[in-house]
Design a protein around this motif. Structure first.
Motif, PDB file in Angstrom:
ATOM      1  N   SER A   1       0.820  -1.204   0.000  1.00  0.00           N
ATOM      2  CA  SER A   1       0.000   0.000   0.000  1.00  0.00           C
ATOM      3  C   SER A   1       0.854   1.254   0.000  1.00  0.00           C
ATOM      4  N   SER A   2       0.242   2.323  -0.499  1.00  0.00           N
ATOM      5  CA  SER A   2       0.772   3.673  -0.342  1.00  0.00           C
ATOM      6  C   SER A   2      -0.203   4.357   0.616  1.00  0.00           C
TER       7      SER A   2
ATOM      8  N   GLY B   1       5.677  -0.266  -1.495  1.00  0.00           N
ATOM      9  CA  GLY B   1       4.953   0.994  -1.541  1.00  0.00           C
ATOM     10  C   GLY B   1       5.683   2.079  -0.773  1.00  0.00           C
ATOM     11  N   THR B   2       5.577   3.323  -1.269  1.00  0.00           N
ATOM     12  CA  THR B   2       6.047   4.497  -0.539  1.00  0.00           C
ATOM     13  C   THR B   2       4.802   5.281  -0.138  1.00  0.00           C
ATOM     14  N   SER B   3       4.966   6.522   0.243  1.00  0.00           N
ATOM     15  CA  SER B   3       3.806   7.318   0.629  1.00  0.00           C
ATOM     16  C   SER B   3       2.823   7.512  -0.524  1.00  0.00           C
TER      17      SER B   3
ATOM     18  N   ASN C   1       7.297  12.554  -7.184  1.00  0.00           N
ATOM     19  CA  ASN C   1       7.968  13.110  -6.011  1.00  0.00           C
ATOM     20  C   ASN C   1       8.101  12.105  -4.872  1.00  0.00           C
ATOM     21  N   ALA C   2       7.430  10.961  -5.017  1.00  0.00           N
ATOM     22  CA  ALA C   2       7.476   9.915  -3.983  1.00  0.00           C
ATOM     23  C   ALA C   2       8.133   8.639  -4.524  1.00  0.00           C
ATOM     24  N   GLY C   3       8.853   8.770  -5.639  1.00  0.00           N
ATOM     25  CA  GLY C   3       9.542   7.614  -6.207  1.00  0.00           C
ATOM     26  C   GLY C   3       8.841   6.968  -7.381  1.00  0.00           C
TER      27      GLY C   3
END
Length: 94
Positions: free
Chosen positions: A15-16, A57-59, A78-80
């Protein structure tokens, strides 16, 4: 209902902040949720049809590691979610 029909044989879930990515037994990935947080993987769908071994997952983005060691990313840049600048550095990732 569109996503629900694709959620057969799920072996892992990531999940993000507001999206999910399900790794299926056949090595494909299904994502859903907030499009800006990785819920829309349509830009990389061809790369997510098979051969995926892990999903992280990242943010607001996801990274899928494929069995050949390559990495596929999607979601908020911006979050990868955009790895174009470092794609050449991904070799034999496990």
């Amino acid at each position: 209902d569109h996503v629900k029909a694709q959620l057969q044989g799920v072996c892992d879930l990531s999940s993000s902040s507001s999206a999910f990515a399900a790794l299926r037994d056949d090595g494909s990935v299904v994502s859903w949720g907030n499009e800006l947080a990785g819920g829309d993987s349509s830009d990389v769908k061809d790369q997510l049809q098979d051969g995926v071994s892990r999903v992280f997952g990242t943010s607001a983005a996801f990274a899928a590691v494929k069995k050949d060691g390559s990495v596929v990313t999607w979601g908020d840049p911006n979050a990868g979610g955009c790895s174009n600048a470092v794609r050449d550095r991904f070799h034999e990732v496990q």
